[in-house]
Design an enzyme around this catalytic site. Sequence first.
Site, PDB file in Angstrom:
ATOM      1  N   ASP A   1      17.067   9.718  16.091  1.00  0.00           N
ATOM      2  CA  ASP A   1      16.583  11.259  15.464  1.00  0.00           C
ATOM      3  C   ASP A   1      15.730  11.269  14.020  1.00  0.00           C
ATOM      4  OD1 ASP A   1      18.399  12.186  13.802  1.00  0.00           O
ATOM      5  OD2 ASP A   1      18.316  13.911  14.496  1.00  0.00           O
TER       6      ASP A   1
ATOM      7  N   ASP B   1      15.148  17.033  13.584  1.00  0.00           N
ATOM      8  CA  ASP B   1      16.506  18.102  12.555  1.00  0.00           C
ATOM      9  C   ASP B   1      15.465  18.520  11.984  1.00  0.00           C
ATOM     10  OD1 ASP B   1      17.740  18.344  15.029  1.00  0.00           O
ATOM     11  OD2 ASP B   1      19.036  16.560  13.670  1.00  0.00           O
TER      12      ASP B   1
ATOM     13  N   ASP C   1      15.054  13.512  10.827  1.00  0.00           N
ATOM     14  CA  ASP C   1      15.454  14.750   9.841  1.00  0.00           C
ATOM     15  C   ASP C   1      15.217  14.923   8.715  1.00  0.00           C
ATOM     16  OD1 ASP C   1      18.562  14.491  11.575  1.00  0.00           O
ATOM     17  OD2 ASP C   1      18.228  12.671  10.794  1.00  0.00           O
TER      18      ASP C   1
HETATM   19  P1  TTP Z   1      22.198  12.889  12.455  1.00  0.00           P
HETATM   20  O1  TTP Z   1      20.456  13.017  12.227  1.00  0.00           O
HETATM   21  O2  TTP Z   1      23.495  13.133  13.463  1.00  0.00           O
HETATM   22  O3  TTP Z   1      22.758  11.065  12.106  1.00  0.00           O
HETATM   23  P2  TTP Z   1      21.568  10.197  11.166  1.00  0.00           P
HETATM   24  O4  TTP Z   1      20.938  10.569  10.495  1.00  0.00           O
HETATM   25  O5  TTP Z   1      23.338  10.239   9.409  1.00  0.00           O
HETATM   26  O6  TTP Z   1      22.216   9.346  11.937  1.00  0.00           O
HETATM   27  P3  TTP Z   1      20.839   8.590  12.975  1.00  0.00           P
HETATM   28  O7  TTP Z   1      20.063   7.653  12.839  1.00  0.00           O
HETATM   29  O8  TTP Z   1      21.542   7.993  14.402  1.00  0.00           O
HETATM   30  O9  TTP Z   1      19.682  10.124  13.167  1.00  0.00           O
HETATM   31  O10 TTP Z   1      23.115  13.329  11.605  1.00  0.00           O
HETATM   32  C1  TTP Z   1      22.532  13.265   9.788  1.00  0.00           C
HETATM   33  C2  TTP Z   1      23.281  14.574   8.848  1.00  0.00           C
HETATM   34  O11 TTP Z   1      22.893  15.686   8.965  1.00  0.00           O
HETATM   35  C3  TTP Z   1      24.860  14.033   9.127  1.00  0.00           C
HETATM   36  O12 TTP Z   1      24.881  12.541   8.001  1.00  0.00           O
HETATM   37  C4  TTP Z   1      25.665  14.578   8.678  1.00  0.00           C
HETATM   38  C5  TTP Z   1      24.288  15.758   8.620  1.00  0.00           C
HETATM   39  N1  TTP Z   1      24.453  17.426   9.924  1.00  0.00           N
HETATM   40  C6  TTP Z   1      25.724  18.081   9.340  1.00  0.00           C
HETATM   41  O13 TTP Z   1      25.928  18.615   7.996  1.00  0.00           O
HETATM   42  N2  TTP Z   1      25.096  18.983  10.150  1.00  0.00           N
HETATM   43  C7  TTP Z   1      25.249  18.544  12.219  1.00  0.00           C
HETATM   44  O14 TTP Z   1      26.205  19.668  13.231  1.00  0.00           O
HETATM   45  C8  TTP Z   1      24.826  17.406  11.798  1.00  0.00           C
HETATM   46  C9  TTP Z   1      24.680  17.299  13.239  1.00  0.00           C
HETATM   47  C10 TTP Z   1      23.983  16.692  10.924  1.00  0.00           C
HETATM   48 MN    MN Z   2      19.223  11.738  11.538  1.00  0.00          MN
HETATM   49 MN    MN Z   3      20.068  14.832  12.951  1.00  0.00          MN
END
Ligand code: TTP
Ligand code: MN
Ligand code: MN
Length: 372
Positions: free
Chosen positions: A204, A296, A206
């Site tokens: 995703d 996100d 973020d």
């Molecule tokens: P993610 O987007 O799930 O993971 P990521 O960006 O490290 O990996 P990817 O490349 O697969 O997307 O989450 C990002 C960060 O957000 C994670 O380190 C912890 C934080 N987080 C929260 O604090 N609360 C939550 O509910 C989630 C899902 C993530």
């Molecule tokens: Mn992510």
């Molecule tokens: Mn995320």
Amino acid sequence: LQQTEEVEVFSTPSYACQRRTTLDNHNAVLTDALSLLAENAELSGEDGRGVAFRRAAAALKALPLPVTRLTQLGGVPCLGGHSLRVIKDVLESGASPEVEALRRSERFKALKVLTGIFGVGVKTAGRWIGEGILTLRQLRDSGPTLNRAQRAGLRHYDDLNRPVGRAEAAAVAAVVEAAAGSVLPGARVTLIGGFRRGKQTGHDVDFLITHPEEGREAGLMPKLVSWLDSQGFLLYQKTNSNSYLEAAEGPARPASNMDRFERCFSVFKLPEEAGRGGAGAGGEGGPRPWRAVRVDLVVSPVSQFAFALLGWTGSKLFERELRRWAGHEMNMCLSSHALYDHRQSRYLRASSEEEIFAHLGLEYIPPSERNA
Ligand code: TTP
Ligand code: MN
Ligand code: MN
Ligand code: MN
């Protein structure tokens, strides 16, 4: 004369937040095996076992060279009997029978496919498997009631399981910046998550959004979402409102990691530019003009920005280890909102990640070295 080969014995600190973990993993064969066991534990609702395997994998990711013998692991923390057995098998025969059996297991494959649907968690997947639903085809045919998130997840399954590249992340960033700039001039948009750690792809994209004037960010998310929706960028969104209040007597539930920011889980409809991965999105009809991307969004007041930035940059294990370090070693409580010192009975302020590491008595670790 007996010839002895020089083998380096590794040692590394026990908390992931004390280590520098780049994306340059010299032990991917071992960490892939352990990560698969972690994933299986998590998919089976055994979170404790999951964390143990994640910690073991993370310890190996921090090593400067490939491990070739078990005897090199004397100073490496977090390796339990089960992890060591798996490592031994892989070092001796190239693979772990347990891991290979898991890869082939129908239940594991079904759990992966079903939880790969956005909106489907471990419990739902487990229930469906109990009802004999193991594949997407079976899910579509047997038609259990799906909620709005799951319907979007199933509809966009292929797109949402295709990794998002950096160029696509940048394209999403441009859209989010336009939205934020339009509904709240001066708003600041920061890329967080895996892309901030330097990953080339993600599941995703973020973003953390704030405004330099405290309070101006309040109510931003609904406006942002309605702008994005009106411009046709949203295929799905679910917004949670901010529920964080700092209590004078300190955090009410110190163990809680729940985030209470204004937050939006969404699926973007991202226009595909010519020459940017359009071919992969095609099917019989040739490249489509757009793809679905999970996005996100988090909004934080500027006073909490550093904590939110640290808490949302990840990796998930790095975050977990930071909180464990804070609690067990410092008698503090760290969240994505604040840092509370139980010894002094007060909140410790910070306006940068560097200050938070300093409060925690840790050497500063930059995002690119938080890939635990
Ligand atoms: P993610 O987007 O799930 O993971 P990521 O960006 O490290 O990996 P990817 O490349 O697969 O997307 O989450 C990002 C960060 O957000 C994670 O380190 C912890 C934080 N987080 C929260 O604090 N609360 C939550 O509910 C989630 C899902 C993530
Ligand atoms: Mn992510
Ligand atoms: Mn995320
Ligand atoms: Mn290296």
